[in-house]
Design a protein around this motif. Structure first.
Motif, PDB file in Angstrom:
ATOM      1  N   ILE A  38     -29.691 -18.263 -20.726  1.00 35.73           N
ATOM      2  CA  ILE A  38     -28.896 -19.505 -20.751  1.00 35.73           C
ATOM      3  C   ILE A  38     -29.818 -20.711 -20.642  1.00 35.73           C
ATOM      4  O   ILE A  38     -29.638 -21.717 -21.343  1.00 35.73           O
ATOM      5  N   PHE A  39     -30.819 -20.628 -19.763  1.00 31.85           N
ATOM      6  CA  PHE A  39     -31.794 -21.723 -19.650  1.00 31.85           C
ATOM      7  C   PHE A  39     -32.501 -21.961 -20.980  1.00 31.85           C
ATOM      8  O   PHE A  39     -32.705 -23.106 -21.396  1.00 31.85           O
ATOM      9  N   ALA A  40     -32.880 -20.878 -21.647  1.00 38.33           N
ATOM     10  CA  ALA A  40     -33.565 -21.001 -22.934  1.00 38.33           C
ATOM     11  C   ALA A  40     -32.663 -21.658 -23.968  1.00 38.33           C
ATOM     12  O   ALA A  40     -33.120 -22.490 -24.766  1.00 38.33           O
ATOM     13  N   LEU A  56     -26.233 -17.103 -28.178  1.00 34.85           N
ATOM     14  CA  LEU A  56     -26.115 -16.657 -26.795  1.00 34.85           C
ATOM     15  C   LEU A  56     -24.959 -15.682 -26.626  1.00 34.85           C
ATOM     16  O   LEU A  56     -25.099 -14.631 -25.985  1.00 34.85           O
ATOM     17  N   GLN A  57     -23.801 -16.005 -27.219  1.00 35.38           N
ATOM     18  CA  GLN A  57     -22.639 -15.123 -27.082  1.00 35.38           C
ATOM     19  C   GLN A  57     -22.854 -13.803 -27.804  1.00 35.38           C
ATOM     20  O   GLN A  57     -22.402 -12.750 -27.332  1.00 35.38           O
ATOM     21  N   ARG A  58     -23.560 -13.823 -28.902  1.00 32.53           N
ATOM     22  CA  ARG A  58     -23.838 -12.581 -29.633  1.00 32.53           C
ATOM     23  C   ARG A  58     -24.731 -11.658 -28.791  1.00 32.53           C
ATOM     24  O   ARG A  58     -24.632 -10.439 -28.889  1.00 32.53           O
ATOM     25  N   SER A  74     -17.751 -14.817 -22.544  1.00 30.96           N
ATOM     26  CA  SER A  74     -17.332 -15.986 -23.329  1.00 30.96           C
ATOM     27  C   SER A  74     -18.267 -17.138 -23.002  1.00 30.96           C
ATOM     28  O   SER A  74     -18.877 -17.179 -21.935  1.00 30.96           O
ATOM     29  N   VAL A  75     -18.389 -18.057 -23.949  1.00 28.25           N
ATOM     30  CA  VAL A  75     -19.262 -19.223 -23.769  1.00 28.25           C
ATOM     31  C   VAL A  75     -18.442 -20.485 -23.964  1.00 28.25           C
ATOM     32  O   VAL A  75     -17.674 -20.594 -24.927  1.00 28.25           O
ATOM     33  N   CYS A  76     -18.605 -21.426 -23.053  1.00 26.14           N
ATOM     34  CA  CYS A  76     -17.920 -22.717 -23.168  1.00 26.14           C
ATOM     35  C   CYS A  76     -18.942 -23.831 -22.990  1.00 26.14           C
ATOM     36  O   CYS A  76     -19.807 -23.763 -22.105  1.00 26.14           O
ATOM     37  N   TYR A  77     -18.851 -24.841 -23.843  1.00 29.33           N
ATOM     38  CA  TYR A  77     -19.710 -26.009 -23.731  1.00 29.33           C
ATOM     39  C   TYR A  77     -18.830 -27.199 -23.355  1.00 29.33           C
ATOM     40  O   TYR A  77     -17.878 -27.541 -24.065  1.00 29.33           O
ATOM     41  N   THR A  78     -19.138 -27.828 -22.218  1.00 26.86           N
ATOM     42  CA  THR A  78     -18.306 -28.887 -21.649  1.00 26.86           C
ATOM     43  C   THR A  78     -19.040 -30.217 -21.639  1.00 26.86           C
ATOM     44  O   THR A  78     -20.240 -30.270 -21.329  1.00 26.86           O
ATOM     45  N   GLU A  79     -18.327 -31.288 -21.956  1.00 32.30           N
ATOM     46  CA  GLU A  79     -18.866 -32.642 -21.866  1.00 32.30           C
ATOM     47  C   GLU A  79     -17.899 -33.527 -21.095  1.00 32.30           C
ATOM     48  O   GLU A  79     -16.708 -33.214 -20.976  1.00 32.30           O
ATOM     49  N   VAL A  96     -16.494 -20.112 -27.394  1.00 30.59           N
ATOM     50  CA  VAL A  96     -16.649 -18.851 -28.118  1.00 30.59           C
ATOM     51  C   VAL A  96     -16.107 -17.750 -27.211  1.00 30.59           C
ATOM     52  O   VAL A  96     -16.718 -17.450 -26.185  1.00 30.59           O
ATOM     53  N   PRO A  97     -14.969 -17.154 -27.532  1.00 30.28           N
ATOM     54  CA  PRO A  97     -14.393 -16.121 -26.670  1.00 30.28           C
ATOM     55  C   PRO A  97     -15.241 -14.855 -26.668  1.00 30.28           C
ATOM     56  O   PRO A  97     -16.094 -14.659 -27.539  1.00 30.28           O
TER      57      PRO A  97
END
Length: 245
Positions: free
Chosen positions: A234-236, A88-90, A96-101, A113-114
């Motif tokens: 993003i949904f995909a 996704l970031q590429r 930037s991409v952040c995955y939060t839990e 991923v910055p």
């Protein structure tokens, strides 16, 4: 074999097989043990969260069993999750991409991923995501059960952390409900030059696993023009993570 452990596992198996829970004397009878022995083992399992005692003095599996299952589910396919976030970031190197839990009463950025070409994946140790000012927070408040949210509010009182931007808790929840209906979140709290999208990642059992946040820090107007394509991507990504594709 350690006898106490063997007996404890047997208690959990018998409890899991009982649709409405199981009483102490039933456990003792089926295991051919004294009730005092079974009581001591069951009490230990309750203290560790593996069993829970409910009305009618019946034992059921405790929240610790579910936590262990969810932990295993989160760790399963972690490499695939990272691969999807990188992909996704590429596609959007300006973002930037952040995955939060969720972790206890906190929302933590676990994978980051910055922005930039060929950015490296980072695994922050203590990246706390604000529960009220973030697009991820909106989705957590929209999709997590009330009991879990009470833990978050206990640690992060809205009156100290959220009222400045939202003015009232009802306003905040209204925006969270809109995010639930839309399937993604945007926060009015974001600076005007920044565009942020939050999309939930669900488990196979359709409970919330985490949130993907994609952030464009420059040229907001440019990315706004193709927002539908960005959201579709993003949904995909979230769906691929869910299904393990």
């Amino acid at each position: 074999m350690i006898q106490a452990l063997t007996r404890a596992f047997e208690i959990m198996r018998l409890t899991a097989a009982s649709a409405n829970g199981i009483r102490l004397y039933e456990l003792a009878d089926r295991m051919n043990l004294k009730r005092t022995t079974v009581f001591n083992l069951a009490a230990t399992l309750v203290s560790e969260g593996m069993l829970e005692k409910r009305g009618g003095a019946r034992y059921v599996l405790g929240p610790g069993v579910r936590e262990m299952y969810l932990c295993q589910e989160r760790n399963t396919g972690k490499e695939a999750l990272v691969e999807q976030l990188l992909e996704l970031q590429r596609k959007y190197p300006a973002a930037s991409v952040c995955y939060t839990e969720r972790s206890g009463g906190d929302f933590l950025g676990k994978i980051y991923v910055p922005d930039g070409i060929d950015s490296k994946v980072q695994y922050p140790e203590n990246m706390e995501i604000d529960p009220f000012w973030s697009v991820a927070g909106l989705l957590f408040f929209a999709l997590l059960p009330d009991e879990t949210l009470r833990k978050v509010l206990h640690k992060h009182p809205f009156e100290f952390k959220g009222i400045e931007v939202w003015k009232s808790y009802d306003n905040f929840i209204a925006v969270a409900r809109k995010a639930e209906a839309d399937g993604f979140s945007e926060s009015p709290a974001s600076p005007p030059e920044i565009l942020k999208f939050g999309v939930p990642v669900m488990t196979g059992r359709n409970s919330l696993r985490g949130v993907i946040t994609l952030t464009f820090g420059k040229n907001k107007s440019k990315w706004n023009r193709i927002r539908e394509f960005v959201l579709d991507d993003i949904f995909a990504t979230a769906e691929k993570i869910k299904t393990g594709v």
